[in-house]
Design a protein around this motif. Structure first.
Motif, short mmCIF file in Angstrom:
data_model
loop_
_atom_site.label_atom_id
_atom_site.label_comp_id
_atom_site.label_asym_id
_atom_site.label_seq_id
_atom_site.Cartn_x
_atom_site.Cartn_y
_atom_site.Cartn_z
N GLU A 119 0.82 -1.21 0.00
CA GLU A 119 0.00 0.00 0.00
C GLU A 119 0.86 1.26 0.00
OE1 GLU A 119 -3.70 0.18 2.35
OE2 GLU A 119 -3.10 -1.75 3.16
N PHE A 120 1.12 1.79 -1.18
CA PHE A 120 1.67 3.14 -1.29
C PHE A 120 0.54 4.16 -1.45
CE2 PHE A 120 6.25 2.20 -3.01
CZ PHE A 120 6.59 1.72 -1.75
N ASN A 121 -0.69 3.67 -1.45
CA ASN A 121 -1.84 4.57 -1.59
C ASN A 121 -2.59 4.77 -0.28
OD1 ASN A 121 -2.86 1.94 -1.44
ND2 ASN A 121 -4.68 2.45 -2.64
N ARG A 388 10.94 6.15 7.30
CA ARG A 388 10.14 5.65 6.17
C ARG A 388 10.19 6.66 5.02
NH1 ARG A 388 7.73 3.02 10.46
NH2 ARG A 388 6.51 1.14 10.02
N ARG A 389 10.01 7.95 5.35
CA ARG A 389 10.07 9.00 4.33
C ARG A 389 11.42 9.00 3.63
NH1 ARG A 389 11.20 14.47 7.00
NH2 ARG A 389 13.28 13.54 6.89
N ASP A 390 12.49 9.01 4.40
CA ASP A 390 13.83 9.09 3.81
C ASP A 390 14.14 7.85 2.98
OD1 ASP A 390 14.13 11.52 5.03
OD2 ASP A 390 15.39 10.79 6.67
N HIS A 391 13.68 6.69 3.46
CA HIS A 391 13.96 5.45 2.73
C HIS A 391 13.21 5.42 1.41
CE1 HIS A 391 15.63 1.42 2.59
NE2 HIS A 391 14.46 0.99 2.12
N LEU A 392 11.96 5.85 1.41
CA LEU A 392 11.21 5.89 0.16
C LEU A 392 11.86 6.84 -0.83
CD1 LEU A 392 8.81 5.18 -1.63
CD2 LEU A 392 7.45 6.89 -0.40
N ARG A 410 8.49 17.46 5.88
CA ARG A 410 8.86 17.05 7.24
C ARG A 410 7.63 16.75 8.09
NH1 ARG A 410 14.32 20.52 8.76
NH2 ARG A 410 15.47 19.89 6.90
N GLY A 411 6.56 16.38 7.40
CA GLY A 411 5.33 15.98 8.06
C GLY A 411 4.42 15.33 7.06
N GLY A 412 3.43 14.62 7.54
CA GLY A 412 2.50 13.96 6.64
C GLY A 412 2.92 12.55 6.30
N PHE A 413 2.24 11.99 5.30
CA PHE A 413 2.31 10.56 5.03
C PHE A 413 2.91 10.18 3.69
CE2 PHE A 413 -1.63 9.25 7.78
CZ PHE A 413 -0.85 9.39 8.92
N HIS A 414 3.31 11.14 2.84
CA HIS A 414 3.55 10.77 1.46
C HIS A 414 4.56 11.67 0.77
CE1 HIS A 414 0.22 13.66 1.63
NE2 HIS A 414 0.90 14.23 0.66
N LEU A 415 5.01 11.21 -0.40
CA LEU A 415 5.83 12.00 -1.32
C LEU A 415 5.00 12.27 -2.58
CD1 LEU A 415 9.27 10.14 -1.15
CD2 LEU A 415 8.51 12.08 0.22
N TRP A 416 5.26 13.42 -3.20
CA TRP A 416 4.57 13.83 -4.43
C TRP A 416 5.60 13.79 -5.55
CZ3 TRP A 416 -0.05 14.18 -6.31
CH2 TRP A 416 -0.43 15.12 -7.27
N VAL A 417 5.36 12.97 -6.57
CA VAL A 417 6.35 12.80 -7.64
C VAL A 417 5.70 13.06 -8.99
CG1 VAL A 417 7.62 11.09 -6.28
CG2 VAL A 417 5.93 10.32 -7.94
N ARG A 418 6.54 13.51 -9.94
CA ARG A 418 6.08 13.82 -11.29
C ARG A 418 6.66 12.80 -12.26
NH1 ARG A 418 8.60 18.28 -12.14
NH2 ARG A 418 10.00 17.59 -13.80
N LEU A 455 2.12 11.20 -9.24
CA LEU A 455 1.71 10.13 -8.34
C LEU A 455 1.91 10.60 -6.91
CD1 LEU A 455 3.46 6.97 -9.89
CD2 LEU A 455 1.08 7.69 -10.21
N ARG A 456 1.02 10.16 -6.03
CA ARG A 456 1.24 10.36 -4.60
C ARG A 456 1.61 9.01 -4.01
NH1 ARG A 456 -2.81 11.76 0.36
NH2 ARG A 456 -2.95 9.50 0.23
N LEU A 457 2.79 8.95 -3.41
CA LEU A 457 3.32 7.69 -2.88
C LEU A 457 3.42 7.79 -1.37
CD1 LEU A 457 6.18 7.10 -5.50
CD2 LEU A 457 3.83 6.25 -5.56
N GLY A 458 2.64 6.98 -0.68
CA GLY A 458 2.60 7.03 0.77
C GLY A 458 3.59 6.06 1.40
N PHE A 459 4.04 6.41 2.59
CA PHE A 459 4.95 5.54 3.33
C PHE A 459 4.40 5.16 4.70
CE2 PHE A 459 6.38 9.99 3.37
CZ PHE A 459 6.20 10.32 4.71
N ALA A 460 3.35 5.81 5.18
CA ALA A 460 2.86 5.57 6.53
C ALA A 460 2.08 4.28 6.65
CB ALA A 460 1.98 6.74 6.99
#
Length: 495
Positions: A119-121, A388-392, A410-418, A455-460
């Motif tokens: 689940e990255f979503n 988790r953030r840094d590893h993703l 530095r907060g939240g659950f995800h990374l935003w990628v193009r 894409l929004r990629l979650g790590f939490a």
């Protein structure tokens, strides 16, 4: 293997085995199934419950599970429901106009992926990060409180309203709301729905950040409102474009997320904060401040800026927040804070829609946030999300460098990628799911034409860094299939 996948696998096996039994014949005991399939009693119980819900078996307390009797006569053919297309349309002088409520942008983060899919979503904490023991203890204590099952005040328990007010006002507290300015809601989505219904009539423009949270766009459109985009950059909402949009549309509502904005992760810059409120005040508009991520700051976040509502004597800001994201999807307890006549309108709509939030949930929330376990939980989540953030981010750079990352929040659950130009978003998300990783497409985050594929990629929602590595490896496989030729690249991760 997760408990969820174990349940699905056992249910599939038992569904095939049931055919060997006669209708009404007893299946092996739960103990026998535990021994045969080397699973837990909980897994057996849940698998049998799933088969019972499907009508495959019948469970009898104290007696066991039996193959269900054949169903009765065949169901009649469905009737003609085409008339509903007219009934569900808006009637105008020119005739019916089709209406629709699009929940797809919300469901993509709520839908349970198939077993084995990473689940990255996900939009909530992984079960290992949720304070399950503290929640169970809080609920048990709450259930024993005198009057815990009685009807609560419609505005919410005052002690809980006062706690939320203190969180919003911050350490000083002079300019922030008081408990009397707060309404308890059934989570943040409910608070957002109440706010938009209170502040803008059907057909009215509502200014929104671009990109923004799809659940907010769905709420606005379901209310018949017209979302109008105001672009966001690395420092958050752009005040000069906000002013231009207010002049051009005459809008009286802005919805924004000043802290760890979803999906970009941007934090509204210090010099822009007062400017946004000033511009809205001069235009006679409200600012709906969705402060969903304040409890989701990572270990390296540093001092957080106060909410816009913490210094708002004129009542420009309608503030909302929730306990759900930082605890559990099922602890749906949130708050709305406002000052002036708008509070009465919010209160009226809140009562009409919900009556009140169940008292046991409110009592449990009070027990939780007042316990020693609460600050420990906040520290534990902050410490767990950062790696988790840094590893993703690192794995994406190594394995799929074609996906360009925005600055890691530095907060939240995800990374935003193009994604690279020319990418077919539907093809990419579909290929990812076939490869065993669920990702969130970027299109639902834009209320107008998106400038690129994101894409929004979650790590939490992941179990940890090992699962993140495997998830990116699967995403790399999908990108090799779906990205424009020559755009994939990246170092191959070890199998």
């Amino acid at each position: 293997m997760t408990e969820r996948s174990s349940v699905a696998d056992l249910a599939r096996t038992l569904r095939e085995e049931v055919d060997r039994y006669s209708p009404g014949e007893r299946l092996p005991s739960s103990r026998a199934l535990v021994d045969r399939y080397r699973v837990s009693p909980v897994t057996v119980s849940r698998a049998l419950a799933q088969l019972a819900a499907e009508g495959v078996v019948v469970t009898r307390p104290g007696a066991g599970a039996y193959r269900a009797e054949p169903s009765g006569p065949a169901k009649p053919a469905p009737g003609d429901t085409s008339w509903q297309e007219v009934a569900l349309s808006a009637q105008t002088a020119a005739g019916p106009v089709p209406r629709s409520v699009d929940a797809s942008g919300v469901l993509v983060t709520l839908a349970e992926p198939p077993p084995g899919v990473i689940e990255f979503n996900g939009g909530y904490l992984h079960p290992s990060l949720q304070p399950e023991r503290a929640l169970a203890a809080a609920l048990a204590r709450a259930g024993r409180r005198p009057g815990a099952w009685n009807r609560p005040p419609t505005d919410g328990l005052f002690e809980l309203r006062a706690w939320f007010a203190r969180q919003i006002a911050g350490p000083g507290g002079e300019g922030g709301p008081t408990g009397a300015d707060v309404l308890i809601t059934a989570g943040g989505q409910s608070a957002l729905t109440t706010a938009l219904r209170a502040l803008a009539p059907p057909g009215a423009p509502v200014l929104v950040e671009s990109p923004t949270y799809p659940g907010m766009l769905a709420v606005a459109r379901a209310a018949g409102q017209r979302p109008v985009p105001v672009p966001v950059d690395a420092d958050g909402l752009r005040p000069e474009l906000l002013a231009a949009a207010l002049r051009a549309t005459g809008a009286r509502v802005l919805v924004c997320q000043p802290l760890f904005q979803n999906p970009t992760g941007a934090v509204l810059a210090r010099e822009r904060r007062r400017e946004v409120v000033r511009i809205a005040r001069e235009a006679g508009a409200f600012v709906v401040e969705d402060d969903f991520a304040r409890s989701l700051a990572h270990e390296d976040a540093g001092a957080l800026p106060p909410p816009l509502a913490a210094d708002d004597p004129d009542g420009v800001v309608v503030h909302l927040r929730s306990l759900t994201k930082i605890t559990s999807p099922s602890l749906r307890v949130g708050a709305l804070a406002a000052r002036g006549p708008v509070l009465e309108r919010l209160r009226a709509i809140h009562v009409v829609d919900q009556f009140f939030v169940p008292r046991p949930l409110q009592e449990a929330a009070l027990e939780l946030v007042g316990s020693p376990a609460w600050p420990r939980h906040l520290r534990a989540v902050a410490a767990a999300l950062r790696p988790r953030r840094d590893h993703l981010a690192a794995e994406l750079r190594r394995q799929v460098p074609a996906l360009v990352q925005a600055a890691a929040p530095r907060g939240g659950f995800h990374l935003w990628v193009r994604a690279p130009e020319g990418t077919d978003e539907a093809a990419l998300t579909g290929a990812a799911l076939r490869a065993g990783v669920a990702v969130t497409p970027g299109r639902p985050y834009f209320c107008a034409e998106p400038p690129a594929v994101h894409l929004r990629l979650g790590f939490a929602a992941t179990a940890g860094t090992a699962e993140i590595t495997e998830g990116v490896r699967r995403l790399r496989t999908a990108c090799a299939q779906a990205l424009p030729q020559g755009a994939g690249g990246g170092e191959q991760a070890p199998a």
